[in-house]
Design an enzyme around this catalytic site. Structure first.
Site, short mmCIF file in Angstrom:
data_model
loop_
_atom_site.label_atom_id
_atom_site.label_comp_id
_atom_site.label_asym_id
_atom_site.label_seq_id
_atom_site.Cartn_x
_atom_site.Cartn_y
_atom_site.Cartn_z
N LYS A 22 0.84 -1.21 0.00
CA LYS A 22 0.00 0.00 0.00
C LYS A 22 0.87 1.25 0.00
CE LYS A 22 -2.97 2.49 3.30
NZ LYS A 22 -2.00 3.41 3.92
N ASN A 23 1.91 1.27 0.83
CA ASN A 23 2.73 2.47 0.99
C ASN A 23 3.65 2.73 -0.20
OD1 ASN A 23 1.53 2.96 3.43
ND2 ASN A 23 3.19 2.11 4.65
N CYS A 126 -5.50 8.84 9.67
CA CYS A 126 -5.64 8.22 10.99
C CYS A 126 -5.29 9.20 12.10
CB CYS A 126 -4.71 7.00 11.11
SG CYS A 126 -5.31 5.55 10.24
N ARG A 131 1.06 14.87 12.66
CA ARG A 131 1.96 14.60 11.53
C ARG A 131 1.95 15.83 10.62
NH1 ARG A 131 0.28 8.83 9.22
NH2 ARG A 131 -1.81 9.49 9.75
N ASP A 316 4.58 0.69 12.07
CA ASP A 316 3.38 0.06 11.52
C ASP A 316 3.23 -1.40 11.92
OD1 ASP A 316 2.47 2.35 10.37
OD2 ASP A 316 2.93 1.79 8.30
N ARG A 408 -8.76 -0.31 4.69
CA ARG A 408 -7.85 0.68 4.12
C ARG A 408 -6.48 0.08 3.79
NH1 ARG A 408 -6.42 4.90 7.75
NH2 ARG A 408 -5.18 5.54 5.96
#
Length: 430
Positions: A22-23, A126, A131, A316, A408
């Site tokens: 995903k990233n 999230c 951030r 993560d 997600r």
């Protein structure tokens, strides 16, 4: 609203295919804004975040086609997407789209680089701590953009184009590194990015950019050197396997016991997690097909870790490790150094019987003999899957609510676990 029900106690045996990262997939899709050519991405995971970013890119004028399934392909294999931004139709990324996902803010750099202007809403995502986007904006200013913030939007202009610059980040930031890299490839002159994040996903984006004609040195290191080019072409690129999904399923097997091959996983991207798992008494073997995880009766040993930027232990995977250590034979210490508000899963794990005490940025996890099923609530993407891990061994039934967080970042999670013997069911709701 969908829920996931887990009846604990089943061992896991078989194969779990690892999806595309995903990233990496999200910034790779954003890269399509940099060229009028067609960027073809394969192994793109089918995730809610990918669908949301697709809407954002289409708002900018990107045509996106999904290729049909290939012979022999199953539902656990990713999509092939063709992204074509022949013309940028709109340089504004509105609040109602960007607020749903932080990564969408990264369109700022490519829009500036290609169009000389961008208006992008400040991001959402999230609620796992502050951030800020200050470092993103610093990078754009270093490259010659004029930046203003008005009514919740970043308004950026570089009418004469971006110029190569020396960008030195005060701390490691994945998002800011992506921003600087994507903007600098079309800047006039040379750019040096120091203290860059070196995650595999950033390297994957850099390698795709090189296929498109970018000139980048130092890929996979903390110093990136970019020589700007006047234009980029289309290319074909396959998204790397998801190291966070790999670590997550590895901990599922470690918790439930059994023997599972994580197909296509790359052990080189997950060395810190593998070292910790081996230290906890879990069998981890690299093979030509991926990574084999096995645990057959061996007690889990407690661990002590700090989350760190790559190649350290990833934030993560912190929630997943914490869930695993709730059943260790002793006390584990887990320190979160990346995000200040990433212990929201603790109270939900406690509902299942976990014994966890917070001391500032450190969680003291005392292993217990038994977890018991209960209704729990997902609070963010990674925390939600920690509840799945705990539910695999909890006696009775665990019901996880708000699983849209799971959707997600994890593709067909219940199918992958069920195929290996877990009793995991999605319950559709209104």
């Amino acid at each position: 609203m969908d829920r996931i029900r887990i009846r604990g106690g089943n061992r896991l045996t078989g194969t779990i295919p690892i999806s595309g990262a995903k990233n990496a997939a999200l910034p790779l899709m954003i890269v399509s804004l940099l060229t009028p050519g067609t960027l073809t991405l394969s192994n793109v995971p089918r995730l809610a975040d990918v669908r949301q970013l697709q809407r954002i890119l289409q708002n900018h004028g990107v045509d996106i086609m999904v290729a049909g399934k290939r012979p022999g392909q199953n539902g656990m294999q990713g999509d092939v997407k063709q992204l074509s931004a022949k013309v940028i139709a709109d340089t504004t990324a509105p609040y109602e789209l960007v607020s749903k996902m932080r990564a969408s803010f990264w369109v700022l750099g490519p829009l500036l680089a290609r169009c000389g202007e961008a208006k992008v809403s400040l991001p959402g995502g999230c609620a796992i701590g502050t951030r800020p986007v200050d470092m993103h904006l610093l990078a754009m200013e270093k490259l010659g953009a004029e930046i203003a913030i008005e009514n919740g939007y970043v308004i950026a202009n570089a009418k004469k184009g971006l110029k190569g610059a020396h960008i030195a980040f005060d701390k490691v930031s994945v998002g800011a590194t992506h921003a600087a890299l994507m903007a600098s490839v079309l800047a006039d002159g040379d750019t040096i990015i120091e203290n860059a994040a070196s995650e595999p996903e950033i390297g994957d984006v850099a390698e795709c950019l090189v296929k498109m004609g970018a000139r980048i040195e130092g890929i996979h290191t903390s110093t990136l050197k970019v020589r700007g080019v006047t234009s980029l072409t289309g290319a074909e690129h396959s998204v790397i396997p998801d190291r966070i999904e790999t670590g997550t399923y590895a901990m599922c097997v470690a918790m439930a016991g059994g023997d599972v091959l994580l197909k296509d996983a790359n052990s080189g991207h997950l060395s810190a997690v593998i070292d910790i798992m081996r230290g906890a008494g879990i069998g981890v073997e690299s093979t030509n097909e991926g990574i084999r995880i096995h645990r057959n009766g061996h007690a889990l040993e407690p661990v002590k870790i700090d989350t760190e930027p790559y190649p350290g232990f990833p934030t993560d995977c912190q929630a997943q490790l914490m869930a695993l250590m709730t059943k260790a034979d002793g006390t584990s210490m887990i320190r979160e150094t990346i995000f200040e508000n990433r212990f929201m899963h603790v109270q939900e794990l406690a509902r299942l019987g976990a014994d966890i005490h917070l001391h500032g940025d450190t969680a003291e996890v005392r292993g217990v003999k038994k977890l018991t099923g209960a209704p729990v609530m997902a609070t963010d993407l990674r925390a939600s899957v920690s509840l799945v891990i705990a539910g695999l061994v909890a006696e009775g039934e665990t019901t996880i609510n708000r699983v849209y967080h799971l959707d997600r970042g994890f593709e067909t999670l219940e199918e992958k676990l069920s195929a290996c013997g877990a009793d995991v069911t999605r319950i559709s709701g209104s």
